[in-house]
Design a protein around this motif. Structure first.
Motif, PDB file in Angstrom:
ATOM      1  N   GLY A 134     -95.546   7.956  15.265  1.00  0.00           N
ATOM      2  CA  GLY A 134     -94.402   8.546  15.869  1.00  0.00           C
ATOM      3  C   GLY A 134     -94.145   8.444  17.164  1.00  0.00           C
ATOM      4  O   GLY A 134     -93.064   8.893  17.879  1.00  0.00           O
ATOM      5  N   THR A 135     -95.129   7.905  17.618  1.00  0.00           N
ATOM      6  CA  THR A 135     -95.206   7.594  19.294  1.00  0.00           C
ATOM      7  C   THR A 135     -94.303   6.182  19.565  1.00  0.00           C
ATOM      8  O   THR A 135     -93.995   5.253  18.853  1.00  0.00           O
ATOM      9  N   ILE A 136     -93.280   6.641  20.581  1.00  0.00           N
ATOM     10  CA  ILE A 136     -92.306   5.448  21.118  1.00  0.00           C
ATOM     11  C   ILE A 136     -92.672   4.842  22.454  1.00  0.00           C
ATOM     12  O   ILE A 136     -93.331   5.794  23.315  1.00  0.00           O
ATOM     13  N   GLU A 137     -92.241   3.619  22.769  1.00  0.00           N
ATOM     14  CA  GLU A 137     -92.423   2.970  24.101  1.00  0.00           C
ATOM     15  C   GLU A 137     -90.945   2.692  24.220  1.00  0.00           C
ATOM     16  O   GLU A 137     -90.678   1.979  23.460  1.00  0.00           O
ATOM     17  N   ILE A 138     -90.304   2.958  25.650  1.00  0.00           N
ATOM     18  CA  ILE A 138     -89.141   2.307  25.952  1.00  0.00           C
ATOM     19  C   ILE A 138     -89.527   1.021  26.662  1.00  0.00           C
ATOM     20  O   ILE A 138     -90.256   1.153  27.802  1.00  0.00           O
ATOM     21  N   GLY A 139     -89.002   0.004  26.314  1.00  0.00           N
ATOM     22  CA  GLY A 139     -89.426  -1.243  26.978  1.00  0.00           C
ATOM     23  C   GLY A 139     -90.623  -1.800  26.536  1.00  0.00           C
ATOM     24  O   GLY A 139     -91.475  -1.119  25.603  1.00  0.00           O
ATOM     25  N   GLU A 140     -91.244  -2.740  27.279  1.00  0.00           N
ATOM     26  CA  GLU A 140     -92.511  -3.395  26.753  1.00  0.00           C
ATOM     27  C   GLU A 140     -93.733  -2.930  27.697  1.00  0.00           C
ATOM     28  O   GLU A 140     -94.800  -3.295  27.432  1.00  0.00           O
ATOM     29  N   SER A 141     -93.335  -2.047  28.845  1.00  0.00           N
ATOM     30  CA  SER A 141     -94.619  -1.623  29.462  1.00  0.00           C
ATOM     31  C   SER A 141     -95.216  -0.318  29.110  1.00  0.00           C
ATOM     32  O   SER A 141     -94.444   0.820  28.766  1.00  0.00           O
ATOM     33  N   LYS A 142     -96.372  -0.202  28.782  1.00  0.00           N
ATOM     34  CA  LYS A 142     -97.146   1.161  28.358  1.00  0.00           C
ATOM     35  C   LYS A 142     -97.095   2.053  29.584  1.00  0.00           C
ATOM     36  O   LYS A 142     -96.958   1.507  30.597  1.00  0.00           O
ATOM     37  N   LYS A 143     -97.270   3.293  28.939  1.00  0.00           N
ATOM     38  CA  LYS A 143     -97.322   4.266  30.147  1.00  0.00           C
ATOM     39  C   LYS A 143     -98.385   4.068  31.210  1.00  0.00           C
ATOM     40  O   LYS A 143     -99.371   3.388  31.173  1.00  0.00           O
ATOM     41  N   ASP A 144     -97.777   4.517  32.426  1.00  0.00           N
ATOM     42  CA  ASP A 144     -98.682   4.510  33.764  1.00  0.00           C
ATOM     43  C   ASP A 144     -99.983   5.072  33.258  1.00  0.00           C
ATOM     44  O   ASP A 144    -100.323   6.255  32.753  1.00  0.00           O
ATOM     45  N   GLU A 145    -101.339   4.310  33.367  1.00  0.00           N
ATOM     46  CA  GLU A 145    -102.508   4.830  33.526  1.00  0.00           C
ATOM     47  C   GLU A 145    -102.936   6.194  34.049  1.00  0.00           C
ATOM     48  O   GLU A 145    -103.344   7.031  33.676  1.00  0.00           O
ATOM     49  N   LYS A 146    -102.244   6.425  35.116  1.00  0.00           N
ATOM     50  CA  LYS A 146    -102.439   7.650  35.925  1.00  0.00           C
ATOM     51  C   LYS A 146    -101.818   8.850  35.155  1.00  0.00           C
ATOM     52  O   LYS A 146    -102.322  10.051  35.483  1.00  0.00           O
ATOM     53  N   LYS A 147    -101.143   8.588  34.185  1.00  0.00           N
ATOM     54  CA  LYS A 147    -100.560   9.877  33.382  1.00  0.00           C
ATOM     55  C   LYS A 147    -101.351   9.963  32.024  1.00  0.00           C
ATOM     56  O   LYS A 147    -101.025  10.846  31.302  1.00  0.00           O
ATOM     57  N   LYS A 148    -102.251   9.339  31.773  1.00  0.00           N
ATOM     58  CA  LYS A 148    -103.053   9.335  30.652  1.00  0.00           C
ATOM     59  C   LYS A 148    -104.108  10.609  31.038  1.00  0.00           C
ATOM     60  O   LYS A 148    -104.543  11.074  32.081  1.00  0.00           O
ATOM     61  N   ASP A 185     -64.651   2.435  24.403  1.00  0.00           N
ATOM     62  CA  ASP A 185     -63.462   1.472  24.580  1.00  0.00           C
ATOM     63  C   ASP A 185     -63.664   0.074  24.283  1.00  0.00           C
ATOM     64  O   ASP A 185     -63.330  -0.852  25.160  1.00  0.00           O
ATOM     65  N   ASP A 186     -64.433  -0.111  23.387  1.00  0.00           N
ATOM     66  CA  ASP A 186     -64.876  -1.439  22.764  1.00  0.00           C
ATOM     67  C   ASP A 186     -65.747  -2.203  23.731  1.00  0.00           C
ATOM     68  O   ASP A 186     -65.759  -3.373  23.598  1.00  0.00           O
ATOM     69  N   LYS A 187     -66.471  -1.655  24.722  1.00  0.00           N
ATOM     70  CA  LYS A 187     -67.288  -2.219  25.505  1.00  0.00           C
ATOM     71  C   LYS A 187     -68.641  -1.656  25.431  1.00  0.00           C
ATOM     72  O   LYS A 187     -68.761  -0.372  25.535  1.00  0.00           O
ATOM     73  N   GLU A 188     -69.699  -2.408  25.820  1.00  0.00           N
ATOM     74  CA  GLU A 188     -71.183  -1.780  25.756  1.00  0.00           C
ATOM     75  C   GLU A 188     -71.253  -1.226  27.151  1.00  0.00           C
ATOM     76  O   GLU A 188     -70.978  -1.868  28.257  1.00  0.00           O
ATOM     77  N   ILE A 189     -71.761   0.054  27.184  1.00  0.00           N
ATOM     78  CA  ILE A 189     -71.936   0.839  28.219  1.00  0.00           C
ATOM     79  C   ILE A 189     -73.247   1.127  28.454  1.00  0.00           C
ATOM     80  O   ILE A 189     -73.617   1.707  29.653  1.00  0.00           O
ATOM     81  N   GLY A 190     -74.297   0.720  27.779  1.00  0.00           N
ATOM     82  CA  GLY A 190     -75.550   1.069  28.114  1.00  0.00           C
ATOM     83  C   GLY A 190     -76.326   0.636  26.682  1.00  0.00           C
ATOM     84  O   GLY A 190     -75.978   0.703  25.716  1.00  0.00           O
ATOM     85  N   SER A 191     -77.760   0.301  26.907  1.00  0.00           N
ATOM     86  CA  SER A 191     -78.397   0.159  25.687  1.00  0.00           C
ATOM     87  C   SER A 191     -80.070   0.340  26.229  1.00  0.00           C
ATOM     88  O   SER A 191     -80.208   0.455  27.407  1.00  0.00           O
ATOM     89  N   ILE A 192     -80.979   0.544  25.306  1.00  0.00           N
ATOM     90  CA  ILE A 192     -82.368   0.600  25.428  1.00  0.00           C
ATOM     91  C   ILE A 192     -83.224  -0.185  24.448  1.00  0.00           C
ATOM     92  O   ILE A 192     -82.520  -0.335  23.126  1.00  0.00           O
ATOM     93  N   ASP A 193     -84.243  -0.698  24.637  1.00  0.00           N
ATOM     94  CA  ASP A 193     -85.143  -1.343  23.623  1.00  0.00           C
ATOM     95  C   ASP A 193     -86.276  -0.084  23.537  1.00  0.00           C
ATOM     96  O   ASP A 193     -86.784   0.091  24.442  1.00  0.00           O
ATOM     97  N   VAL A 194     -86.541  -0.093  22.131  1.00  0.00           N
ATOM     98  CA  VAL A 194     -87.467   0.865  21.696  1.00  0.00           C
ATOM     99  C   VAL A 194     -88.403   0.231  20.645  1.00  0.00           C
ATOM    100  O   VAL A 194     -88.083  -0.481  19.880  1.00  0.00           O
ATOM    101  N   PHE A 195     -89.632   0.416  20.786  1.00  0.00           N
ATOM    102  CA  PHE A 195     -90.919   0.122  20.048  1.00  0.00           C
ATOM    103  C   PHE A 195     -91.550   1.454  19.388  1.00  0.00           C
ATOM    104  O   PHE A 195     -92.178   2.333  20.322  1.00  0.00           O
ATOM    105  N   SER A 196     -91.586   1.451  18.216  1.00  0.00           N
ATOM    106  CA  SER A 196     -92.176   2.650  17.538  1.00  0.00           C
ATOM    107  C   SER A 196     -93.499   2.290  17.000  1.00  0.00           C
ATOM    108  O   SER A 196     -93.818   1.513  16.004  1.00  0.00           O
ATOM    109  N   VAL A 197     -94.565   2.448  17.667  1.00  0.00           N
ATOM    110  CA  VAL A 197     -95.887   2.008  17.724  1.00  0.00           C
ATOM    111  C   VAL A 197     -96.884   2.369  16.862  1.00  0.00           C
ATOM    112  O   VAL A 197     -97.974   2.122  16.834  1.00  0.00           O
ATOM    113  N   GLY A 198     -96.315   3.606  16.165  1.00  0.00           N
ATOM    114  CA  GLY A 198     -97.412   4.264  15.122  1.00  0.00           C
ATOM    115  C   GLY A 198     -97.410   5.691  15.510  1.00  0.00           C
ATOM    116  O   GLY A 198     -97.502   6.117  16.756  1.00  0.00           O
TER     117      GLY A 198
END
Length: 404
Positions: free
Chosen positions: A108-122, A93-106
């Motif tokens: 085919g890996t992507i990161e949402i926002g600027e924070s890298k994954k939690d090290e505990k998940k490594k 309806d001509d209004k923004e309802i949501g957005s995300i920032d994505v970084f394609s870091v090489g």
């Protein structure tokens, strides 16, 4: 470090960071905001500079279909976190309802926002090859057993799928002729190179076979075909060509081949963790250099090298690619990318052969050369980091005009 499943990916070319990454991001955003009228997608930095040649807009529009997609390009803005930056916006309806920032870091890996994954998940806690080798010696295990210890036994089924896809991509590439899809007329050469292999004398046969297989894989990638990021699309021809050629020439078992892939993946993961595999961030040294390092370590293992010799092969493979620029003509993953895959695939094999011949004694460590590569990548001017504004790419207009 992440799982090898995040390094080796089966997908469509021609670029892991410009095609596979944006495709993955588009799927995520589509699932988040299906109830909208349209999508606005903003491409920045290297994604904008070479996105047309890499079919970035095409893959985003196809993935977000059937909704209308508006693509906006801005190569002048380079995000300080990573140059491969894209922003998704959902409109209703001509209004923004949501957005995300994505970084394609090489790769085919992507990161949402600027924070890298939690090290505990490594998946891997150790991030230096010297520490991994020391651990393996202490526990009396091999490098591939170390991979299994961290990944679980299911990693072997995954790597078998990767091996099968590499074989299939080569077969697909060898079956085709004609020209690659680009404004610059570049003929497919894999089939003709394979014919050269068949009639070559014994001294040149293996080299020509590797040439043919690397060309076949890279030509499939450039044609939007299915391949494996190894570690990227731009460098996807090196590892498969060496691996499949050695399989055929020396009759290595599939078990040995997937073990060698595990070692190659471990090397690639270390480079990705401590430097980069993104051409937009580190130049072609980050792509073809990483692939050569991985393939040299893989081949050294198949030739019976010990862990220290494998480390030497990985180091040497990367050391002699330092400073390589990423300057694709017209933004296509064709020139100089395809020939470069073929030449460096043979270089990787020669590196392994050299190392197992002279032994493990060397001065520069793998960990040190990875840090050096990262520093060199930061020192490269933007024109040499996948923007198609410097090097060979400066002359692409002249080549395009010549073909008219």
């Amino acid at each position: 470090m992440d799982s090898l499943k995040e390094l080796f990916k089966i997908g469509r070319g021609p670029s892991s960071s410009h095609t596979i990454g944006p495709e993955r991001a588009s799927k995520i955003f589509k699932n988040m905001y299906e109830d909208c009228d349209s999508y606005n997608v903003y491409l920045y930095g290297s994604l904008a500079a070479t996105g047309k040649g890499h079919m970035t807009d095409k893959i985003i529009i196809e993935t977000l279909a059937p909704k209308k997609v508006n693509i906006y390009w801005d190569a002048s803005f380079v995000h300080p976190y990573h140059t491969n930056y894209l922003k998704f916006v959902a409109i209703k309806d001509d209004k923004e309802i949501g957005s995300i920032d994505v970084f394609s870091v090489g790769g085919g890996t992507i990161e949402i926002g600027e924070s890298k994954k939690d090290e505990k998940k490594k998946v891997y806690k150790l991030t230096k090859l010297k520490d991994i080798i020391a651990y393996c010696k202490e526990k009396n295990i091999t490098l591939y057993e170390y991979v299994e210890q961290n990944e679980g036994k299911e990693i072997w089924d995954f790597l078998k799928q990767i091996l099968n896809q590499m074989q299939q991509t080569i077969e697909n590439g060898l079956s085709k002729d004609g020209y690659l899809p680009a404004k610059i007329k570049v003929k497919r050469k894999a089939k003709d190179m394979y014919k050269e292999y068949e009639k070559a004398n014994e001294a040149l046969k293996l080299t020509k076979k590797i040439f043919a297989y690397a060309l076949a894989t890279s030509e499939e990638n450039a044609s939007n075909g299915t391949m494996v990021t190894a570690p990227t699309c731009g460098a996807c021809g090196v590892i498969p060509s060496v691996l499949i050629a050695l399989k055929e020439e020396f009759a290595f078992s599939d078990e040995m081949l997937i073990r060698s892939l595990a070692i190659a993946g471990l090397i690639g993961n270390l480079i990705k963790e401590n430097a980069t595999i993104s051409g937009a961030e580190g130049g072609c040294q980050a792509e073809i250099g990483s692939a050569t390092s991985m393939a040299a370590a893989m081949a050294a293992f198949l030739f019976g090298a010990n862990m220290d010799e494998i480390e030497y092969a990985a180091e040497s493979g990367l050391e002699h690619a330092l400073g390589m620029t990423c300057d694709p003509i017209g933004g296509y993953v064709i020139i100089p990318c395809i020939e470069r895959n073929a030449v460096f695939a043979v270089k990787a094999l020669n590196t392994a052969n050299f190392v197992v011949s002279v032994g493990q004694d060397h001065v520069i460590s793998f960990d040190d050369v990875v840090v050096t590569m990262a520093e060199t990548g930061r020192d490269l001017i933007p024109a040499y980091r996948e923007t198609s504004t410097g090097g060979l790419a400066k002359y692409y207009e002249k080549l395009l005009n010549k073909e008219k």
